[in-house]
Design a protein around this motif. Structure first.
Motif, PDB file in Angstrom:
ATOM      1  N   LYS A  17       0.878  -1.167   0.000  1.00 30.50           N
ATOM      2  CA  LYS A  17       0.000   0.000   0.000  1.00 30.50           C
ATOM      3  C   LYS A  17       0.913   1.213   0.000  1.00 30.50           C
ATOM      4  O   LYS A  17       1.862   1.281   0.770  1.00 30.50           O
ATOM      5  N   ARG A  18       0.642   2.163  -0.860  1.00 29.26           N
ATOM      6  CA  ARG A  18       1.535   3.303  -1.035  1.00 29.26           C
ATOM      7  C   ARG A  18       0.950   4.568  -0.431  1.00 29.26           C
ATOM      8  O   ARG A  18      -0.259   4.732  -0.331  1.00 29.26           O
ATOM      9  N   LEU A  19       1.850   5.451  -0.034  1.00 29.30           N
ATOM     10  CA  LEU A  19       1.482   6.698   0.607  1.00 29.30           C
ATOM     11  C   LEU A  19       2.249   7.828  -0.066  1.00 29.30           C
ATOM     12  O   LEU A  19       3.483   7.817  -0.077  1.00 29.30           O
ATOM     13  N   SER A  20       1.536   8.779  -0.621  1.00 25.99           N
ATOM     14  CA  SER A  20       2.191   9.932  -1.226  1.00 25.99           C
ATOM     15  C   SER A  20       2.750  10.822  -0.119  1.00 25.99           C
ATOM     16  O   SER A  20       2.072  11.108   0.857  1.00 25.99           O
ATOM     17  N   ASP A  27       7.838  10.725  -4.605  1.00 28.07           N
ATOM     18  CA  ASP A  27       6.823   9.703  -4.884  1.00 28.07           C
ATOM     19  C   ASP A  27       7.177   8.921  -6.141  1.00 28.07           C
ATOM     20  O   ASP A  27       7.095   7.694  -6.167  1.00 28.07           O
ATOM     21  N   HIS A  32       5.344   2.793  -8.111  1.00 33.65           N
ATOM     22  CA  HIS A  32       3.948   2.427  -7.869  1.00 33.65           C
ATOM     23  C   HIS A  32       3.786   0.928  -8.061  1.00 33.65           C
ATOM     24  O   HIS A  32       4.656   0.260  -8.608  1.00 33.65           O
ATOM     25  N   SER A  36      -1.570  -0.126 -10.176  1.00 31.30           N
ATOM     26  CA  SER A  36      -2.025   1.071  -9.476  1.00 31.30           C
ATOM     27  C   SER A  36      -1.336   2.305 -10.029  1.00 31.30           C
ATOM     28  O   SER A  36      -0.232   2.245 -10.530  1.00 31.30           O
ATOM     29  N   THR A  37      -2.017   3.424  -9.915  1.00 33.84           N
ATOM     30  CA  THR A  37      -1.396   4.690 -10.307  1.00 33.84           C
ATOM     31  C   THR A  37      -0.992   5.488  -9.080  1.00 33.84           C
ATOM     32  O   THR A  37      -0.601   6.638  -9.191  1.00 33.84           O
ATOM     33  N   THR A  38      -1.109   4.869  -7.902  1.00 32.73           N
ATOM     34  CA  THR A  38      -0.709   5.553  -6.672  1.00 32.73           C
ATOM     35  C   THR A  38       0.799   5.420  -6.487  1.00 32.73           C
ATOM     36  O   THR A  38       1.308   4.329  -6.250  1.00 32.73           O
ATOM     37  N   TYR A  39       1.485   6.527  -6.625  1.00 34.37           N
ATOM     38  CA  TYR A  39       2.931   6.556  -6.419  1.00 34.37           C
ATOM     39  C   TYR A  39       3.217   6.901  -4.967  1.00 34.37           C
ATOM     40  O   TYR A  39       2.422   7.551  -4.307  1.00 34.37           O
ATOM     41  N   GLY A  40       4.373   6.491  -4.462  1.00 40.19           N
ATOM     42  CA  GLY A  40       4.774   6.919  -3.136  1.00 40.19           C
ATOM     43  C   GLY A  40       5.476   5.852  -2.339  1.00 40.19           C
ATOM     44  O   GLY A  40       5.762   4.751  -2.821  1.00 40.19           O
TER      45      GLY A  40
END
Length: 90
Positions: A17-20, A27, A32, A36-40
């Motif tokens: 699970k990622r956190l910006s 990030d 990522h 997913s497109t959530t970078y961090g």
């Protein structure tokens, strides 16, 4: 309880699970998950930043920590390079 040893091929990967951190360049550097497109930064993980003395590791980590704190996240920062007298006392 006995210890068990597993070969690396038997360990199944899981997506972190990622956190910006609020700093796009940092990030992006952490990347990522495949789907997913959530970078961090990976949540609940330890990051070790290394480099030569004076390149700005502590300043960069403190900037990321400040950004995370400002967004209400909890941060633990630990360094072996600074003497205790350099930290602000409450």
């Amino acid at each position: 309880m006995t210890a068990q040893f597993l070969h690396f091929s038997k360990i199944k990967p899981i997506n972190a699970k990622r956190l910006s951190c609020g700093i796009p360049e940092v990030d992006w550097m952490y990347g990522h998950n495949d789907n997913s497109t959530t970078y961090g930064l990976p949540r609940v993980a330890l990051s070790l930043w290394g480099g030569s003395a004076g390149v700005g590791k502590t300043r960069a980590c403190m900037t990321v920590a400040r950004s995370l704190l400002a967004s209400g996240k909890m941060v633990v920062f630990f360094t072996l390079e600074m003497p205790p007298g350099h930290y602000r006392k409450k």
